[in-house]
Design a protein around this motif. Sequence first.
Motif, PDB file in Angstrom:
ATOM      1  N   ARG A  42       3.228   0.710   7.026  1.00 33.27           N
ATOM      2  CA  ARG A  42       2.480   1.402   8.087  1.00 33.27           C
ATOM      3  C   ARG A  42       3.347   1.606   9.332  1.00 33.27           C
ATOM      4  NH1 ARG A  42      -1.732  -2.265   6.398  1.00 33.27           N
ATOM      5  NH2 ARG A  42      -1.121  -3.651   8.116  1.00 33.27           N
ATOM      6  N   GLY A  43       4.236   0.655   9.601  1.00 29.63           N
ATOM      7  CA  GLY A  43       5.055   0.753  10.799  1.00 29.63           C
ATOM      8  C   GLY A  43       6.116   1.825  10.755  1.00 29.63           C
ATOM      9  N   SER A  96      -4.655  -0.272   3.419  1.00 26.77           N
ATOM     10  CA  SER A  96      -5.817  -0.866   4.082  1.00 26.77           C
ATOM     11  C   SER A  96      -5.617  -0.925   5.599  1.00 26.77           C
ATOM     12  CB  SER A  96      -6.090  -2.269   3.523  1.00 26.77           C
ATOM     13  OG  SER A  96      -6.293  -2.215   2.121  1.00 26.77           O
ATOM     14  N   ALA A  97      -5.280   0.202   6.172  1.00 34.83           N
ATOM     15  CA  ALA A  97      -5.003   0.255   7.609  1.00 34.83           C
ATOM     16  C   ALA A  97      -6.291   0.038   8.393  1.00 34.83           C
ATOM     17  CB  ALA A  97      -4.375   1.591   7.974  1.00 34.83           C
ATOM     18  N   ASP A 143       9.968   0.081  -1.438  1.00 33.33           N
ATOM     19  CA  ASP A 143      11.146  -0.723  -1.094  1.00 33.33           C
ATOM     20  C   ASP A 143      10.927  -1.590   0.137  1.00 33.33           C
ATOM     21  OD1 ASP A 143      12.345   0.530  -3.210  1.00 33.33           O
ATOM     22  OD2 ASP A 143      13.360   2.042  -1.979  1.00 33.33           O
ATOM     23  N   LEU A 144       9.890  -1.295   0.917  1.00 31.86           N
ATOM     24  CA  LEU A 144       9.631  -2.045   2.136  1.00 31.86           C
ATOM     25  C   LEU A 144       8.800  -3.289   1.825  1.00 31.86           C
ATOM     26  CD1 LEU A 144       8.760   0.954   4.466  1.00 31.86           C
ATOM     27  CD2 LEU A 144      10.968  -0.165   4.154  1.00 31.86           C
ATOM     28  N   GLU A 145       8.953  -4.302   2.637  1.00 37.04           N
ATOM     29  CA  GLU A 145       8.282  -5.577   2.431  1.00 37.04           C
ATOM     30  C   GLU A 145       6.908  -5.567   3.099  1.00 37.04           C
ATOM     31  OE1 GLU A 145       9.212  -7.982   0.560  1.00 37.04           O
ATOM     32  OE2 GLU A 145      11.172  -7.108   0.034  1.00 37.04           O
ATOM     33  N   GLY A 146       5.872  -5.424   2.293  1.00 35.68           N
ATOM     34  CA  GLY A 146       4.521  -5.544   2.804  1.00 35.68           C
ATOM     35  C   GLY A 146       3.955  -4.250   3.356  1.00 35.68           C
ATOM     36  N   ASP A 147       2.618  -4.213   3.428  1.00 34.72           N
ATOM     37  CA  ASP A 147       1.927  -3.029   3.929  1.00 34.72           C
ATOM     38  C   ASP A 147       2.157  -2.816   5.414  1.00 34.72           C
ATOM     39  OD1 ASP A 147       0.954  -2.472   1.447  1.00 34.72           O
ATOM     40  OD2 ASP A 147      -1.011  -3.389   1.769  1.00 34.72           O
ATOM     41  N   LYS A 167      -3.374   4.578  16.620  1.00 35.77           N
ATOM     42  CA  LYS A 167      -1.983   4.767  17.017  1.00 35.77           C
ATOM     43  C   LYS A 167      -1.315   5.882  16.212  1.00 35.77           C
ATOM     44  CE  LYS A 167      -1.201  -0.011  18.521  1.00 35.77           C
ATOM     45  NZ  LYS A 167      -0.415  -1.249  18.280  1.00 35.77           N
ATOM     46  N   LEU A 168      -1.607   5.949  14.905  1.00 35.26           N
ATOM     47  CA  LEU A 168      -1.007   6.995  14.076  1.00 35.26           C
ATOM     48  C   LEU A 168      -1.490   8.380  14.505  1.00 35.26           C
ATOM     49  CD1 LEU A 168       0.726   7.783  11.639  1.00 35.26           C
ATOM     50  CD2 LEU A 168      -1.295   7.466  10.192  1.00 35.26           C
ATOM     51  N   ALA A 169      -2.787   8.515  14.772  1.00 35.26           N
ATOM     52  CA  ALA A 169      -3.312   9.813  15.217  1.00 35.26           C
ATOM     53  C   ALA A 169      -2.741  10.205  16.573  1.00 35.26           C
ATOM     54  CB  ALA A 169      -4.833   9.754  15.284  1.00 35.26           C
TER      55      ALA A 169
END
Length: 865
Positions: free
Chosen positions: A510-511, A627-628, A502-506, A635-637
């Motif tokens: 990711r955010g 494709s992060a 439902d979100l716009e774009g990768d 940042k995620l870790a």
Amino acid sequence: MPSFADSFWSNDYAAGLGVLFGKLQQGVVENRQVLTVARMRAEAEEVYGQRLADIPTAVDKVQGGFYRDDGASVRKAYDGVRTEMEEAAKNHKKIAQNIRDLVVNPFSRWCDAHETRIQESQDELQTRIKAHDKQAEAVKKLRSNYFNKCRLVEDLEEENKLAFQDPEISPKPMQSIPEIKVEPHQEAEEEEEDEPYEIGDETYAPDQVKKIIAHMLNNIKMGETKVPILGTYQNTSAGSDIVEYLQRNMGTTSVSYAERIGQDLVTNGFLRLIGNVGNTFANSSRMFYQWRPKAFKMSGVPEKKTPVSRTFSLPVSTNSDGTDSPVVGTVSEYLANWNVLNTARPNETPAEKMRREAKEADDKYKAGVQTLDEMRCELEEAIFLHLKFLERCELDRLKAIKTVVLDFSGTISNVIPSLQSTVDNMMLYQETVQPLGDLRYLLENYRTGSFTPKVVVYENYYNKVDEQTFGVDLEARARADKKRVPVIVTTLLTYLDHHYPDLEGDEARRGVWLHEVPLTQTHKLRAKINNGKPPALEVFSEFDVPTVASLLKLYLLELPDSLVSSHVYEIIRTIYSTSAPDSKDGTRSEANRISILQQTLSQLRLTNIATLDACMNHFTRLIDLTSADEEYITKLATSLAPCVLRPRTETSLTLEEKHSYRLIRDLFAHKDAIFSELKRMSTLGSSGSISGNGNRPRAISTDESNRKAHMEERTRALLEKSGGGGGSSRSRATSPAPSPRGHRRDRSSGGAETRFPSLGPILPKRTSLEVPDEAGMGMGMGLSHPADGHFGGSLPSVVAEQVAKITESESTPEKRNSLGRSGARFVGGRRVAPPAAGTPPPAGGLENSSNASHGVTLVDAPMDY
């Protein structure tokens, strides 16, 4: 750079905030120092200018001289020097005025406002912390009362079970009851009067005490003391007056020794405290003590007796001397026990009364815990808001000082170019001020801890966890849900998988995990589902996707122990800080490190491993399909590190350690290798439990609910196995090969018995930690359940060969699917069914896949107990 909002936390909230406010108050003092420098420089310039202006006036008083030669060159030089001196006086006065107008006055007003902001924040947070601590103490008392009531109910039930079993040992109906004879009160008093008195460190005979008391009554100030509601007391003296007399007449060396003597006078019945609860003697002008009739009777001093005045009549207690004496608590006790009709529960038995009181205590305790939890959430929300506000205030203060130095130097450079060197130095000082650098220094040297909420959970006396989700032990929560992974985790991950498309774009997808969600918003969602029941998906629809992701992080932070237990923190620290002996570059080789990580993680409980596997599956799929880049993974870790691994006690050293972050990076990079090995160790452990050596350490169990029922079930199963089997009286020999009916566990040859044995067969397809597709059995919850609750263990060679063959024959895990919608989608107004499981995702990512499969179904299978 870390922020205030994640740097000044502590278990009691007050310690971390105390360090921060100490530094902020230091900044207030620094503001005053800068202001003092500017104010004194303005005063110095003013005085210097005035002294320069006084020079021409003093010279003009000298008669003759240059005033007689109008055209001489010396006269012109003299007039020039005199004029420059007057101009210099004006310039210095102008400098003083500019410093006051541009620096002192505005910066003084700003400093006052800044100090007020800091003080108001400190006062508000202190008030909230005190209210929270007060409620926490109240909850402890309610819990103690509730547990005591439950113990009384249990004792009564045990007595009822054992009552009247043997009528021969019951008391005889005609048995005589012994009588207790009480000696007359007068004889007791006479015997008491003959005994010596211990007052302070001395022992006095009754005659000596009589003289001392008589001297006290005649020399200590005595009067009346009015107590609200109770009335006016006669013959009272303040504690400070008594201590003053003792120091003056009895040679007491200190106030504490005088207080001991006063306490002995109270103990021996000569004094008593009025207007307060208890009978403690203290050196206070606000605590009054009444001389009791015993003192007057013994000393022979006449006693003032007047009727006690009261606004209304109430029955009062009678002391040992037979005189009326109002005491604190009489009115409240009288009103509390006053029952006019005496009809409340007239037919209630003692057992029913105890059960009712236990139920009422349970309700009060439960309500108190809920109130405390709400206060804790509100306190944490307020701390977050204030920390962000205070960080802006401190940064503004540093920038303000930078501006003040610039304005200060400008006021001088604009007027006196001759002071250019001084101005250049001031400008250099101004350039060296770095607000962000100073803020970083404050955080690096004074931070006390990251945000790790400590939840006070409701502790049911019977170890039930059906009414609370957050803050409950992970294994207890999973056992209550009858799942390997708690339902809250599977539900949140499923919801996120369904709503990523439902979100716009990768970038937006990711955010989701890096968005800074207000804690107030997360707490609102937490309050709606913190009831111990599976959460309804309709509740999540009221919030955005980042809030749901933030709720999962909050759930992991509020666990009593981190997902990777703090018991292995030191091992993981050693893994990442110790270099391998055979490594050429001084760092532990990757293969060696991963192998040790596998052995370390195998020590965790099955629930923790399964939950960790479910979370890592979700994040690695998100990283692969969107494709992060390396920056996002870092940042995620960093964001997930405190949620997965935390030290048992956070110190200034652990705050700087990055071992949790490195563990997350290894789990991201080597998830398949790590968890496939854990699956293999799980299979070996379950097969080798028959003939294992029993040296495997047991998992730490934190729940003993229904222990008796499980032990009875285990005993019954063992008896059926040894005595059953088609009517045969002999038990069949145990085969080392795995049974076609599944794994069963007999008594281990070594080690203690497990508390919760696995008696039922384990399905052969539930032996993988991977997340299967929609046609699979579940979400990696099918871990085999060995006897000791751990992975691994020794294994006979025959079984090892068979397990190796089974492992080699297993099909390779299919490729992860994309993050498309889980169900059918509408394309061009038509309903398109999702592709079959195992179909690889089309090229082009999420946007180019119109009918991509969901890829993961978070369906948790029930546990086998």
